[in-house]
Scaffold this motif. Structure first.
Motif, PDB file in Angstrom:
ATOM      1  N   ALA A  41     127.012  18.303  32.726  1.00 18.22           N
ATOM      2  CA  ALA A  41     127.662  19.276  33.584  1.00 18.22           C
ATOM      3  C   ALA A  41     128.790  18.652  34.399  1.00 18.22           C
ATOM      4  CB  ALA A  41     126.635  19.902  34.513  1.00 18.22           C
TER       5      ALA A  41
ATOM      6  N   LEU B 141     132.464  19.072  33.924  1.00 24.95           N
ATOM      7  CA  LEU B 141     133.046  20.396  34.148  1.00 24.95           C
ATOM      8  C   LEU B 141     133.686  20.465  35.535  1.00 24.95           C
ATOM      9  CD1 LEU B 141     129.961  22.473  32.985  1.00 24.95           C
ATOM     10  CD2 LEU B 141     132.080  22.205  31.701  1.00 24.95           C
TER      11      LEU B 141
ATOM     12  N   ALA C  71     132.923  24.301  40.169  1.00 26.31           N
ATOM     13  CA  ALA C  71     132.339  25.648  40.207  1.00 26.31           C
ATOM     14  C   ALA C  71     131.571  25.954  38.932  1.00 26.31           C
ATOM     15  CB  ALA C  71     133.435  26.690  40.425  1.00 26.31           C
ATOM     16  N   GLU C  72     132.042  25.432  37.788  1.00 24.76           N
ATOM     17  CA  GLU C  72     131.329  25.667  36.526  1.00 24.76           C
ATOM     18  C   GLU C  72     130.049  24.846  36.469  1.00 24.76           C
ATOM     19  OE1 GLU C  72     133.795  25.380  32.992  1.00 24.76           O
ATOM     20  OE2 GLU C  72     135.435  26.302  34.110  1.00 24.76           O
ATOM     21  N   GLN C  73     130.129  23.615  36.977  1.00 22.28           N
ATOM     22  CA  GLN C  73     128.916  22.800  37.068  1.00 22.28           C
ATOM     23  C   GLN C  73     127.901  23.513  37.966  1.00 22.28           C
ATOM     24  OE1 GLN C  73     129.357  18.987  38.956  1.00 22.28           O
ATOM     25  NE2 GLN C  73     127.221  18.441  38.595  1.00 22.28           N
TER      26      GLN C  73
ATOM     27  N   ALA D 124     127.627  26.677  38.443  1.00 17.83           N
ATOM     28  CA  ALA D 124     127.056  27.824  37.730  1.00 17.83           C
ATOM     29  C   ALA D 124     125.899  27.378  36.837  1.00 17.83           C
ATOM     30  CB  ALA D 124     128.142  28.503  36.901  1.00 17.83           C
ATOM     31  N   GLU D 125     126.044  26.198  36.214  1.00 14.67           N
ATOM     32  CA  GLU D 125     124.949  25.688  35.379  1.00 14.67           C
ATOM     33  C   GLU D 125     123.757  25.293  36.235  1.00 14.67           C
ATOM     34  OE1 GLU D 125     125.969  22.749  32.549  1.00 14.67           O
ATOM     35  OE2 GLU D 125     127.060  24.225  31.346  1.00 14.67           O
TER      36      GLU D 125
ATOM     37  N   ALA E 192     129.031  21.124  44.022  1.00 14.31           N
ATOM     38  CA  ALA E 192     129.283  22.028  42.892  1.00 14.31           C
ATOM     39  C   ALA E 192     128.670  23.408  43.158  1.00 14.31           C
ATOM     40  CB  ALA E 192     128.722  21.431  41.609  1.00 14.31           C
TER      41      ALA E 192
ATOM     42  N   GLU F 260     130.770  25.243  45.662  1.00  7.87           N
ATOM     43  CA  GLU F 260     131.996  25.740  45.031  1.00  7.87           C
ATOM     44  C   GLU F 260     131.691  26.984  44.184  1.00  7.87           C
ATOM     45  OE1 GLU F 260     135.077  24.874  45.690  1.00  7.87           O
ATOM     46  OE2 GLU F 260     134.182  23.523  47.170  1.00  7.87           O
ATOM     47  N   TYR F 261     130.534  26.952  43.530  1.00  8.69           N
ATOM     48  CA  TYR F 261     130.140  28.116  42.732  1.00  8.69           C
ATOM     49  C   TYR F 261     129.920  29.325  43.621  1.00  8.69           C
ATOM     50  CZ  TYR F 261     127.255  31.132  39.783  1.00  8.69           C
ATOM     51  OH  TYR F 261     126.734  32.198  39.113  1.00  8.69           O
TER      52      TYR F 261
ATOM     53  N   THR G  95     132.921  31.209  44.591  1.00 12.96           N
ATOM     54  CA  THR G  95     133.572  32.050  43.588  1.00 12.96           C
ATOM     55  C   THR G  95     132.921  33.432  43.483  1.00 12.96           C
ATOM     56  OG1 THR G  95     132.149  31.363  41.746  1.00 12.96           O
ATOM     57  CG2 THR G  95     134.111  30.021  42.164  1.00 12.96           C
TER      58      THR G  95
END
Ligand code: CUA
Length: 314
Positions: A215, A218, A221-223, A225-226, A305, A308-309, A312
């Motif tokens: 992760a 990435l 924010a994408e990390q 999300a995971e 992370a 940040e997610y 969003t």
């Protein structure tokens, strides 16, 4: 061995499958045999004329002995075979590595002998027996890995255990198999079976924490999300505005929340960080202080992370 079964990925799987196969074949055999007699006799002894008289039968010792002795022998055989497999499953070898498992609504936490902790990701070594020492912090849960054919209830105020030796490298699904509340179906984890070299690297803590190292390539924010899914946040925090056991993440960043201690807080990075690492510090009014602390489980990078997610989710 049997393609309609889950993968055979532990030392215990074949034993369980063989007993299951035997019992299934035996049941089908007797079902067909008895059905054939049932249908055959219904035809043979049907009423043929208006004046058929039913014969008076008092018994048949030979048949009665046969249908008592054969099933008894078969049942004792099934019991003995099942007991041998069960005893094997209940007796961990002395050299098994211990992993402490904590089940709670609704995530899995694993504590290893070397101080490592993981959430919803269990790491074990291929070919090395491992013993799960399990406890619950709230209600009944159940540790179930179909590919290993192991399943054990987890109780509050009590330790239960199970063991297995993973025989195949790969990733396998771990389920909670006891209904434990709203997000029971989300109480999932992955079992990572690593080969000896990969396990040694993981054990020393140099990378191969697959959950994070993959992760971390990435964007944050994408990390995040995971992590939201594979660290179990999703069990209690929705992203669509629904209030679950905890506040929703949707539109959370920047709003003002009233706390149970009477204070009013604006949700910023520091508040979110504290709420992840030490959730008991401040509780939003209307919610219970039930979230586990992620201190020592999530790295700073992972916490960032997640924040940040959350940002969003407007
Ligand atoms: Cu935990 Cu169902």
């Amino acid at each position: 061995m049997l393609s309609w079964l889950p993968e055979n990925a532990s030392n215990l799987a074949s034993g369980v499958d063989n007993v299951l196969l035997f019992v299934t074949v035996l049941s089908v055999f007797f079902f067909l045999l008895i059905s054939a007699f049932l249908i055959g006799f219904a035809i043979k002894y049907r009423r043929k004329t208006e004046h058929d008289e039913t014969p008076y039968i008092t018994g048949n010792e030979l048949i009665e002995v046969i249908w008592t002795v054969i099933p008894s022998v078969l049942l004792i055989f099934i019991f003995a075979w099942g007991y041998i497999e069960y005893r094997e499953m209940r007796t961990p070898p002395d050299n098994a590595v211990e992993v402490n498992v904590v089940a709670r609504q609704w995530l899995w936490q694993f504590d290893y002998y070397n101080g490592k902790k993981t959430i919803n990701e269990l790491y074990v070594q291929q070919g090395r027996p491992v013993r799960m020492v399990m406890r619950s912090e709230d209600v009944l849960h159940s540790f179930f890995v179909p590919d290993f054919r192991v399943k054990q209830d987890i109780l509050p105020g009590n330790y239960t255990q199970l063991w297995f030796t993973p025989t195949k490298a790969g990733t396998f699904e771990l389920f909670c198999a006891e209904y434990c509340g709203t997000s029971h179906s989300q109480m999932l984890a992955k079992v990572h079976v690593l080969g000896p070299e990969a396990y040694a690297i993981w054990e020393k803590g140099i990378g191969i924490d697959e959950g994070t190292s993959v992760a971390s390539t990435l964007p944050p924010a994408e990390q995040g999300a995971e992590l939201y899914t594979n660290r179990g946040c999703n069990a209690c925090h929705s992203i669509d505005g629904t209030a679950l056991i905890g506040p929703t993440f949707k539109g959370l960043f920047g709003i003002t929340e009233k706390m149970t201690n009477g204070k009013t807080i604006t949700v910023d990075e520091n508040y979110l960080r504290e709420s992840i690492l030490q959730p008991q510090a401040l509780i939003v009014e209307g919610y219970q202080p039930v979230m586990p602390a992620f201190e020592g489980i999530l790295s700073d990078e992972e916490v960032t992370a997640l924040i940040e997610y959350i940002k969003t989710l407007k």
